[in-house]
Design a protein around this motif. Sequence first.
Motif, PDB file in Angstrom:
ATOM      1  N   LEU A 184      41.362  51.552  41.549  1.00 26.66           N
ATOM      2  CA  LEU A 184      39.903  51.229  41.520  1.00 26.66           C
ATOM      3  C   LEU A 184      39.467  51.349  39.930  1.00 26.66           C
ATOM      4  O   LEU A 184      40.016  51.991  38.806  1.00 26.66           O
ATOM      5  CB  LEU A 184      39.139  52.195  42.091  1.00 26.66           C
ATOM      6  N   CYS A 185      39.557  50.050  39.156  1.00 26.67           N
ATOM      7  CA  CYS A 185      39.153  49.196  38.321  1.00 26.67           C
ATOM      8  C   CYS A 185      37.913  48.664  37.753  1.00 26.67           C
ATOM      9  O   CYS A 185      37.077  47.530  38.952  1.00 26.67           O
ATOM     10  CB  CYS A 185      39.990  48.568  37.568  1.00 26.67           C
ATOM     11  N   ILE A 186      37.338  49.606  37.366  1.00 30.73           N
ATOM     12  CA  ILE A 186      35.240  49.103  37.139  1.00 30.73           C
ATOM     13  C   ILE A 186      35.116  49.103  35.847  1.00 30.73           C
ATOM     14  O   ILE A 186      35.288  49.790  35.158  1.00 30.73           O
ATOM     15  CB  ILE A 186      34.641  50.539  38.551  1.00 30.73           C
ATOM     16  N   PRO A 187      34.184  48.286  35.898  1.00 30.72           N
ATOM     17  CA  PRO A 187      33.235  48.147  34.426  1.00 30.72           C
ATOM     18  C   PRO A 187      32.450  49.407  33.924  1.00 30.72           C
ATOM     19  O   PRO A 187      32.413  48.862  32.715  1.00 30.72           O
ATOM     20  CB  PRO A 187      32.378  47.297  33.817  1.00 30.72           C
ATOM     21  N   GLN A 188      31.785  49.962  35.151  1.00 31.64           N
ATOM     22  CA  GLN A 188      30.723  50.952  34.542  1.00 31.64           C
ATOM     23  C   GLN A 188      30.647  51.626  35.381  1.00 31.64           C
ATOM     24  O   GLN A 188      31.432  51.629  37.169  1.00 31.64           O
ATOM     25  CB  GLN A 188      29.980  50.376  34.205  1.00 31.64           C
ATOM     26  N   VAL A 189      30.479  53.032  35.599  1.00 28.38           N
ATOM     27  CA  VAL A 189      30.157  53.907  36.597  1.00 28.38           C
ATOM     28  C   VAL A 189      28.647  53.705  36.898  1.00 28.38           C
ATOM     29  O   VAL A 189      26.953  54.418  35.993  1.00 28.38           O
ATOM     30  CB  VAL A 189      29.893  54.944  36.329  1.00 28.38           C
ATOM     31  N   ASP A 190      28.697  53.070  37.795  1.00 29.54           N
ATOM     32  CA  ASP A 190      27.294  53.219  38.736  1.00 29.54           C
ATOM     33  C   ASP A 190      26.922  53.428  40.580  1.00 29.54           C
ATOM     34  O   ASP A 190      27.934  52.684  41.087  1.00 29.54           O
ATOM     35  CB  ASP A 190      27.150  51.388  39.318  1.00 29.54           C
ATOM     36  N   GLU A 191      25.720  54.776  40.104  1.00 27.88           N
ATOM     37  CA  GLU A 191      26.185  55.271  41.206  1.00 27.88           C
ATOM     38  C   GLU A 191      26.043  54.090  42.769  1.00 27.88           C
ATOM     39  O   GLU A 191      26.296  54.826  43.900  1.00 27.88           O
ATOM     40  CB  GLU A 191      25.514  56.735  41.042  1.00 27.88           C
ATOM     41  N   SER A 192      25.387  53.593  42.827  1.00 27.08           N
ATOM     42  CA  SER A 192      24.297  53.289  44.269  1.00 27.08           C
ATOM     43  C   SER A 192      25.293  52.144  44.498  1.00 27.08           C
ATOM     44  O   SER A 192      25.569  51.727  45.939  1.00 27.08           O
ATOM     45  CB  SER A 192      23.503  52.011  43.885  1.00 27.08           C
ATOM     46  N   TRP A 193      26.140  51.386  43.297  1.00 27.94           N
ATOM     47  CA  TRP A 193      27.840  50.283  43.966  1.00 27.94           C
ATOM     48  C   TRP A 193      28.696  51.271  44.308  1.00 27.94           C
ATOM     49  O   TRP A 193      28.881  50.924  44.916  1.00 27.94           O
ATOM     50  CB  TRP A 193      27.707  49.989  42.515  1.00 27.94           C
ATOM     51  N   LEU A 194      28.516  52.405  43.325  1.00 24.34           N
ATOM     52  CA  LEU A 194      30.534  53.114  44.313  1.00 24.34           C
ATOM     53  C   LEU A 194      30.461  54.199  45.223  1.00 24.34           C
ATOM     54  O   LEU A 194      30.951  53.944  46.458  1.00 24.34           O
ATOM     55  CB  LEU A 194      30.337  54.020  42.903  1.00 24.34           C
TER      56      LEU A 194
ATOM     57  N   ASP B  39      43.833  55.779  42.029  1.00 19.83           N
ATOM     58  CA  ASP B  39      43.832  55.872  40.656  1.00 19.83           C
ATOM     59  C   ASP B  39      42.318  55.071  40.461  1.00 19.83           C
ATOM     60  O   ASP B  39      41.629  54.310  40.830  1.00 19.83           O
ATOM     61  CB  ASP B  39      45.182  55.286  40.207  1.00 19.83           C
ATOM     62  N   THR B  40      41.825  55.833  38.761  1.00 19.72           N
ATOM     63  CA  THR B  40      40.276  55.236  38.547  1.00 19.72           C
ATOM     64  C   THR B  40      40.004  55.350  37.245  1.00 19.72           C
ATOM     65  O   THR B  40      40.346  55.793  36.169  1.00 19.72           O
ATOM     66  CB  THR B  40      39.538  56.483  39.489  1.00 19.72           C
ATOM     67  N   VAL B  41      40.458  53.712  37.065  1.00 20.58           N
ATOM     68  CA  VAL B  41      40.270  53.069  35.334  1.00 20.58           C
ATOM     69  C   VAL B  41      39.065  52.786  35.178  1.00 20.58           C
ATOM     70  O   VAL B  41      38.103  52.260  35.800  1.00 20.58           O
ATOM     71  CB  VAL B  41      41.648  52.959  35.333  1.00 20.58           C
ATOM     72  N   LYS B  42      38.991  52.624  33.564  1.00 20.54           N
ATOM     73  CA  LYS B  42      37.386  51.350  33.384  1.00 20.54           C
ATOM     74  C   LYS B  42      38.397  49.941  33.260  1.00 20.54           C
ATOM     75  O   LYS B  42      38.829  50.371  32.214  1.00 20.54           O
ATOM     76  CB  LYS B  42      36.806  51.967  32.357  1.00 20.54           C
ATOM     77  N   GLY B  43      37.881  48.684  33.272  1.00 19.67           N
ATOM     78  CA  GLY B  43      38.098  47.993  32.657  1.00 19.67           C
ATOM     79  C   GLY B  43      37.294  46.374  34.243  1.00 19.67           C
ATOM     80  O   GLY B  43      36.440  47.164  34.362  1.00 19.67           O
ATOM     81  N   PRO B  44      37.483  45.431  33.377  1.00 17.91           N
ATOM     82  CA  PRO B  44      36.968  44.323  34.513  1.00 17.91           C
ATOM     83  C   PRO B  44      37.109  44.651  35.866  1.00 17.91           C
ATOM     84  O   PRO B  44      38.610  44.953  36.679  1.00 17.91           O
ATOM     85  CB  PRO B  44      37.834  42.796  34.282  1.00 17.91           C
ATOM     86  N   LEU B  45      36.246  44.178  36.968  1.00 12.12           N
ATOM     87  CA  LEU B  45      36.614  44.468  38.422  1.00 12.12           C
ATOM     88  C   LEU B  45      37.591  44.220  39.573  1.00 12.12           C
ATOM     89  O   LEU B  45      37.656  43.133  39.145  1.00 12.12           O
ATOM     90  CB  LEU B  45      35.175  44.157  38.600  1.00 12.12           C
ATOM     91  N   ASN B  46      38.799  45.125  39.557  1.00  9.89           N
ATOM     92  CA  ASN B  46      39.076  45.038  40.470  1.00  9.89           C
ATOM     93  C   ASN B  46      39.721  46.106  41.653  1.00  9.89           C
ATOM     94  O   ASN B  46      40.293  46.695  40.384  1.00  9.89           O
ATOM     95  CB  ASN B  46      40.654  44.001  39.462  1.00  9.89           C
ATOM     96  N   ILE B  47      40.305  45.851  42.297  1.00  6.37           N
ATOM     97  CA  ILE B  47      40.778  46.707  43.427  1.00  6.37           C
ATOM     98  C   ILE B  47      41.971  46.165  43.929  1.00  6.37           C
ATOM     99  O   ILE B  47      42.273  45.232  44.616  1.00  6.37           O
ATOM    100  CB  ILE B  47      40.158  46.909  44.207  1.00  6.37           C
ATOM    101  N   SER B  48      43.321  47.916  43.698  1.00  3.17           N
ATOM    102  CA  SER B  48      44.167  47.322  44.647  1.00  3.17           C
ATOM    103  C   SER B  48      44.103  48.446  45.770  1.00  3.17           C
ATOM    104  O   SER B  48      44.184  49.397  46.008  1.00  3.17           O
ATOM    105  CB  SER B  48      44.958  47.723  44.007  1.00  3.17           C
ATOM    106  N   VAL B  49      44.452  47.772  46.684  1.00  6.96           N
ATOM    107  CA  VAL B  49      44.921  49.317  47.855  1.00  6.96           C
ATOM    108  C   VAL B  49      46.310  48.959  48.059  1.00  6.96           C
ATOM    109  O   VAL B  49      46.976  47.377  48.704  1.00  6.96           O
ATOM    110  CB  VAL B  49      44.167  48.838  48.835  1.00  6.96           C
ATOM    111  N   GLN B  50      46.907  49.766  47.854  1.00 14.07           N
ATOM    112  CA  GLN B  50      48.358  50.108  48.504  1.00 14.07           C
ATOM    113  C   GLN B  50      48.713  51.006  50.104  1.00 14.07           C
ATOM    114  O   GLN B  50      47.312  51.742  50.018  1.00 14.07           O
ATOM    115  CB  GLN B  50      49.556  50.599  47.444  1.00 14.07           C
ATOM    116  N   ILE B  51      49.141  50.156  50.930  1.00 14.88           N
ATOM    117  CA  ILE B  51      48.662  50.428  52.673  1.00 14.88           C
ATOM    118  C   ILE B  51      50.301  51.004  53.230  1.00 14.88           C
ATOM    119  O   ILE B  51      51.041  50.246  52.498  1.00 14.88           O
ATOM    120  CB  ILE B  51      47.916  49.561  54.026  1.00 14.88           C
ATOM    121  N   MET B  52      50.166  51.785  54.355  1.00 17.16           N
ATOM    122  CA  MET B  52      51.429  52.297  54.327  1.00 17.16           C
ATOM    123  C   MET B  52      50.965  52.450  56.248  1.00 17.16           C
ATOM    124  O   MET B  52      50.342  52.588  56.366  1.00 17.16           O
ATOM    125  CB  MET B  52      52.019  53.603  53.987  1.00 17.16           C
ATOM    126  N   GLY B  53      51.888  51.710  57.389  1.00 18.68           N
ATOM    127  CA  GLY B  53      52.309  52.023  58.426  1.00 18.68           C
ATOM    128  C   GLY B  53      53.495  52.667  58.402  1.00 18.68           C
ATOM    129  O   GLY B  53      54.915  52.897  57.733  1.00 18.68           O
TER     130      GLY B  53
END
Length: 325
Positions: free
Chosen positions: A87-97, A119-133
């Motif tokens: 999770l790469c988010i620009p700021q901690v916004d609790e209602s968003w989270l 992993d949780t980092v600060k930056g421009p909003l982008n989200i990666s999901v890695q999935i396993m099956g």
Amino acid sequence: MNEFELIARYFGSSHHGADVLLGVGDDAAVLDVPAGYKLVAAVDTIVEGIHFPLNSNAGDIAWRALAVNLSDIAAMGAIPKWFTLSLCIPQVDESWLKEFAESLNHLAAQFNVQLVGGDTVKGPLNISVQIMGLVEQDQWLTRSGAKAGDLVYVSGAPGEAAGGLQLLLHPELQISQGEQVHSSYLINRFLKPQPRVELGRLLRPFANACMDVSDGLLGDLRKLCAASECGAMLRLEQLPRSASLAAIFDEDRSEQLMLCGGDDYELLFTVAPSNISQVTQAASSCAVPCTCIGMINQSNELRDVKCFRNNHEVHVSVNGFDHFA
Ligand code: ADP
Ligand code: MG
């Protein structure tokens, strides 16, 4: 709230099944792969302004991030089991989270997949999901298995998601009272893609090739043909017509959306003609319509996809979505 509180509050509380030997909280997750199965892994990143419009709802973003990965697992005929979240988010916004985590948990519960790290980092909003099956030993589906003479099928009604995106991006489009229901339906098809996991599982025993349609039906069929070293004949009059697309867009535009619009997350697959009744059975048992839209040709057909309307070849110029085109 610091990083560790954030993780604990929103992503740390999931109850793990017995197959998760170590989940969120340690340096890595440890997962139990049962005998007789193979591990199937995929990752997809979604970026604000590219994969979803700016200022999208947190819940819709979370849904998309996980759904597109579930769709990859569906295309393999596998059972989704675990995922990690970067999770790469620009700021901690609790209602968003909160909205993000609720929607993510909702979809995860629906498909019985467990969040096991991230992993949780600060930056421009982008989200990666890695999935396993998991998939039964040597029985996964691939793009490369199509054979000459196979029938080509697609699930659902491709183009609906792209229609929904057009409606979101162009609020100036005039929608009459009677069209509202169709407009909302199409927008929801874009915002909340439904991964065809159950269908993929049902197809696994008999489909020759399978992939999910994310970048447009025509472009993705070309990819399947390239992987299978074959060509295909697409019968435009057989494409599944969406009543909602037809209510809002004219016929040409609807067809363009069907062929070239992205974000459907339907399954595109090929089967030997002797398996038609199995497709019908699979479609009805998971209540996802599947439509025969064409046929795989011999490999000497230049690995191309040719479009026909009532037996006359027609030229369709537009390609699928390509980030670098
Ligand atoms: P490390 O520095 O060892 O990589 P982190 O401090 O990044 O660990 O993360 C601590 C724990 O929290 C790890 O188990 C990690 O998998 C988990 N984690 C971090 N971010 C997320 C997230 N967004 N969702 C789920 N788990 C997360
Ligand atoms: Mg560590």
